[in-house]
Write an enzyme that holds these catalytic residues in place. Structure first.
Site, PDB file in Angstrom:
ATOM      1  N   SER A  34     -32.118   0.149  14.983  1.00 38.96           N
ATOM      2  CA  SER A  34     -32.081   0.675  13.607  1.00 38.96           C
ATOM      3  C   SER A  34     -30.774   1.415  13.366  1.00 38.96           C
ATOM      4  O   SER A  34     -30.236   1.414  12.262  1.00 38.96           O
ATOM      5  CB  SER A  34     -33.263   1.621  13.373  1.00 38.96           C
ATOM      6  OG  SER A  34     -34.466   0.973  13.701  1.00 38.96           O
ATOM      7  N   ARG A  35     -30.248   2.043  14.404  1.00 34.72           N
ATOM      8  CA  ARG A  35     -29.002   2.820  14.269  1.00 34.72           C
ATOM      9  C   ARG A  35     -27.796   1.927  13.997  1.00 34.72           C
ATOM     10  O   ARG A  35     -26.755   2.412  13.549  1.00 34.72           O
ATOM     11  CB  ARG A  35     -28.753   3.671  15.508  1.00 34.72           C
ATOM     12  CG  ARG A  35     -29.683   4.869  15.605  1.00 34.72           C
ATOM     13  CD  ARG A  35     -29.265   5.793  16.727  1.00 34.72           C
ATOM     14  NE  ARG A  35     -30.092   6.999  16.783  1.00 34.72           N
ATOM     15  CZ  ARG A  35     -31.252   7.098  17.424  1.00 34.72           C
ATOM     16  NH1 ARG A  35     -31.720   6.051  18.071  1.00 34.72           N
ATOM     17  NH2 ARG A  35     -31.944   8.226  17.420  1.00 34.72           N
ATOM     18  N   LYS A  86     -35.510  -2.168  25.570  1.00 34.01           N
ATOM     19  CA  LYS A  86     -34.300  -1.557  25.016  1.00 34.01           C
ATOM     20  C   LYS A  86     -34.255  -0.064  25.354  1.00 34.01           C
ATOM     21  O   LYS A  86     -33.212   0.478  25.669  1.00 34.01           O
ATOM     22  CB  LYS A  86     -34.294  -1.791  23.500  1.00 34.01           C
ATOM     23  CG  LYS A  86     -33.438  -0.870  22.681  1.00 34.01           C
ATOM     24  CD  LYS A  86     -32.011  -1.309  22.705  1.00 34.01           C
ATOM     25  CE  LYS A  86     -31.115  -0.586  21.743  1.00 34.01           C
ATOM     26  NZ  LYS A  86     -31.418   0.785  21.444  1.00 34.01           N
ATOM     27  N   MET A 133     -40.251   3.804  14.654  1.00 31.49           N
ATOM     28  CA  MET A 133     -39.721   4.803  13.714  1.00 31.49           C
ATOM     29  C   MET A 133     -39.209   4.114  12.447  1.00 31.49           C
ATOM     30  O   MET A 133     -38.463   4.721  11.673  1.00 31.49           O
ATOM     31  CB  MET A 133     -38.615   5.620  14.377  1.00 31.49           C
ATOM     32  CG  MET A 133     -39.143   6.424  15.563  1.00 31.49           C
ATOM     33  SD  MET A 133     -38.172   7.877  15.941  1.00 31.49           S
ATOM     34  CE  MET A 133     -36.628   7.129  16.356  1.00 31.49           C
ATOM     35  N   GLY A 172     -36.067  -7.096  16.517  1.00 29.98           N
ATOM     36  CA  GLY A 172     -36.528  -6.584  17.812  1.00 29.98           C
ATOM     37  C   GLY A 172     -37.924  -5.998  17.684  1.00 29.98           C
ATOM     38  O   GLY A 172     -38.829  -6.327  18.462  1.00 29.98           O
ATOM     39  N   HIS A 173     -38.130  -5.147  16.676  1.00 37.06           N
ATOM     40  CA  HIS A 173     -39.476  -4.612  16.416  1.00 37.06           C
ATOM     41  C   HIS A 173     -40.458  -5.759  16.168  1.00 37.06           C
ATOM     42  O   HIS A 173     -41.573  -5.758  16.678  1.00 37.06           O
ATOM     43  CB  HIS A 173     -39.476  -3.731  15.159  1.00 37.06           C
ATOM     44  CG  HIS A 173     -38.654  -2.481  15.242  1.00 37.06           C
ATOM     45  ND1 HIS A 173     -37.548  -2.280  14.455  1.00 37.06           N
ATOM     46  CD2 HIS A 173     -38.788  -1.359  15.997  1.00 37.06           C
ATOM     47  CE1 HIS A 173     -37.043  -1.073  14.709  1.00 37.06           C
ATOM     48  NE2 HIS A 173     -37.764  -0.502  15.648  1.00 37.06           N
TER      49      HIS A 173
HETATM   50  P1  AMP Z   1     -37.835   2.632  17.485  1.00 40.48           P
HETATM   51  O1  AMP Z   1     -38.218   2.289  16.087  1.00 40.48           O
HETATM   52  O2  AMP Z   1     -36.370   2.598  17.735  1.00 40.48           O
HETATM   53  O3  AMP Z   1     -38.519   3.867  18.012  1.00 40.48           O
HETATM   54  O4  AMP Z   1     -38.389   1.430  18.376  1.00 40.48           O
HETATM   55  C1  AMP Z   1     -39.748   1.074  18.353  1.00 40.48           C
HETATM   56  C2  AMP Z   1     -40.012   0.105  19.482  1.00 40.48           C
HETATM   57  O5  AMP Z   1     -39.190  -1.060  19.329  1.00 40.48           O
HETATM   58  C3  AMP Z   1     -39.666   0.703  20.867  1.00 40.48           C
HETATM   59  O6  AMP Z   1     -40.644   0.288  21.794  1.00 40.48           O
HETATM   60  C4  AMP Z   1     -38.331   0.089  21.152  1.00 40.48           C
HETATM   61  O7  AMP Z   1     -38.040  -0.009  22.529  1.00 40.48           O
HETATM   62  C5  AMP Z   1     -38.474  -1.286  20.526  1.00 40.48           C
HETATM   63  N1  AMP Z   1     -37.172  -1.900  20.247  1.00 40.48           N
HETATM   64  C6  AMP Z   1     -36.102  -1.302  19.663  1.00 40.48           C
HETATM   65  N2  AMP Z   1     -35.062  -2.146  19.623  1.00 40.48           N
HETATM   66  C7  AMP Z   1     -35.470  -3.308  20.200  1.00 40.48           C
HETATM   67  C8  AMP Z   1     -34.849  -4.564  20.474  1.00 40.48           C
HETATM   68  N3  AMP Z   1     -33.578  -4.804  20.149  1.00 40.48           N
HETATM   69  N4  AMP Z   1     -35.578  -5.534  21.086  1.00 40.48           N
HETATM   70  C9  AMP Z   1     -36.874  -5.298  21.420  1.00 40.48           C
HETATM   71  N5  AMP Z   1     -37.527  -4.132  21.195  1.00 40.48           N
HETATM   72  C10 AMP Z   1     -36.830  -3.149  20.591  1.00 40.48           C
END
Ligand code: AMP
Length: 283
Positions: free
Chosen positions: A186-187, A149, A30, A36-37
């Site tokens: 991101s939050r 996560k 998103m 992490g991403h």
């Molecule tokens: P999001 O943008 O929050 O929807 O996350 C996109 C992807 O990144 C999802 O598969 C999440 O689980 C992963 N993700 C988010 N935060 C982390 C993190 N700290 N370490 C590893 N992967 C992450």
């Protein structure tokens, strides 16, 4: 890196690449990308010829308007980060492209979505299943990579792929953390002042809990431990949605500890208006 907004454009490019025998790894996000991403993107680069990242803030998975309206965005910075990782393709459609009509088909998800975030964010995983299915049908990758996560999300997606016969391998990778232990998210950008420092207590408390559980012999002591550590969390956080110990496979709550069951601690708390989630493997 090529950037696509239209489904038809990315589909035709991917068709050519697949005809040329290229393997495709997909990392859905998103946006407001952090390390992490990018750790998932690095795995994708290692595993396949072509890496596709998507950025789409999917309103259908938000149960809270304020959370959606305030979800952080910075597409230019995201593009620069993805270019630096040599990502091949970025798919960033707008809502009209993804949801041209109000959709008639909705998901119903049984047990896996009934507790943890499923219980506190009504409709969240239905929205996740819908967008992930759409993206899988658009990209049709060989593998798709997700973070632990969002562990409940990962398990639901594994099941989605199984139940709907998507020919896609799902891989999950560990959570990347700040030095303090705070899971990157991101939050976190919405945390202010001492809230960032305070939020590191989520990981710290989960670790105390894990150590205490592992010191006990098998048995019926989890309720007491949860009660004790809910108290610890309340010293730092305004509100707890949940603190649970669940079976990793089916996400059911474990009442009786058994070292043979793969168990994980799951937590969701509020720091002001910001909801943070995390989890930790026990054994
Ligand atoms: P999001 O943008 O929050 O929807 O996350 C996109 C992807 O990144 C999802 O598969 C999440 O689980 C992963 N993700 C988010 N935060 C982390 C993190 N700290 N370490 C590893 N992967 C992450």
């Amino acid at each position: 890196m090529k950037i696509y907004n239209k489904i038809s454009d990315i589909r035709s490019e991917l068709k050519t690449l697949k005809l040329n025998g290229k393997s495709i790894a997909f990392v859905p996000t998103m946006g407001f990308l952090h390390s992490g991403h990018l750790s998932l993107v690095k795995e994708a680069k290692r595993l396949c010829d072509i890496v596709v990242v998507s950025i789409f803030v999917n309103q259908k998975q938000f149960n809270n308007e304020d959370d959606f309206a305030n979800y952080p965005k910075n597409l230019d910075a995201d593009i620069a980060k993805l270019k630096a990782q040599n990502v091949d393709m970025l798919f960033c459609p707008n809502a009209q492209e993804i949801y041209p009509n109000s959709n008639l088909i909705n998901f119903e998800i049984d047990k896996l979505a009934s507790n943890l975030c499923g219980a506190y964010r009504k409709g969240h995983f239905q929205g996740v299943a819908l967008i992930v299915s759409k993206l899988f049908n658009i990209i049709n990758p060989n593998i798709a990579i997700f973070g632990e996560k969002d562990f409940q999300q990962l398990q639901i997606i594994r099941r989605l792929v199984l139940d709907l016969n998507f020919d896609i391998e799902i891989l999950g990778f560990p959570t990347l953390r700040e030095e303090s232990g705070l899971a990157l998210s991101s939050r976190n950008a919405r945390l202010q002042g001492d809230e960032i420092l305070k939020s590191a207590n989520i990981f710290y408390i989960m670790n105390l809990m894990k150590d205490e559980i592992l010191q006990q012999k098998n048995g019926d002591f989890l309720d007491k431990i949860i009660e004790k550590y809910r108290g610890e969390l309340l010293k730092f956080f305004d509100k707890i949605d949940y603190l649970e110990i669940c079976d990793e496979e089916n996400l059911s709550i474990i009442k009786q500890f058994d070292a043979n069951i793969k168990a994980r601690i799951f937590v969701a708390v509020y720091v002001g208006k910001v909801r943070l989630i995390d989890n930790l493997k026990i054994c």
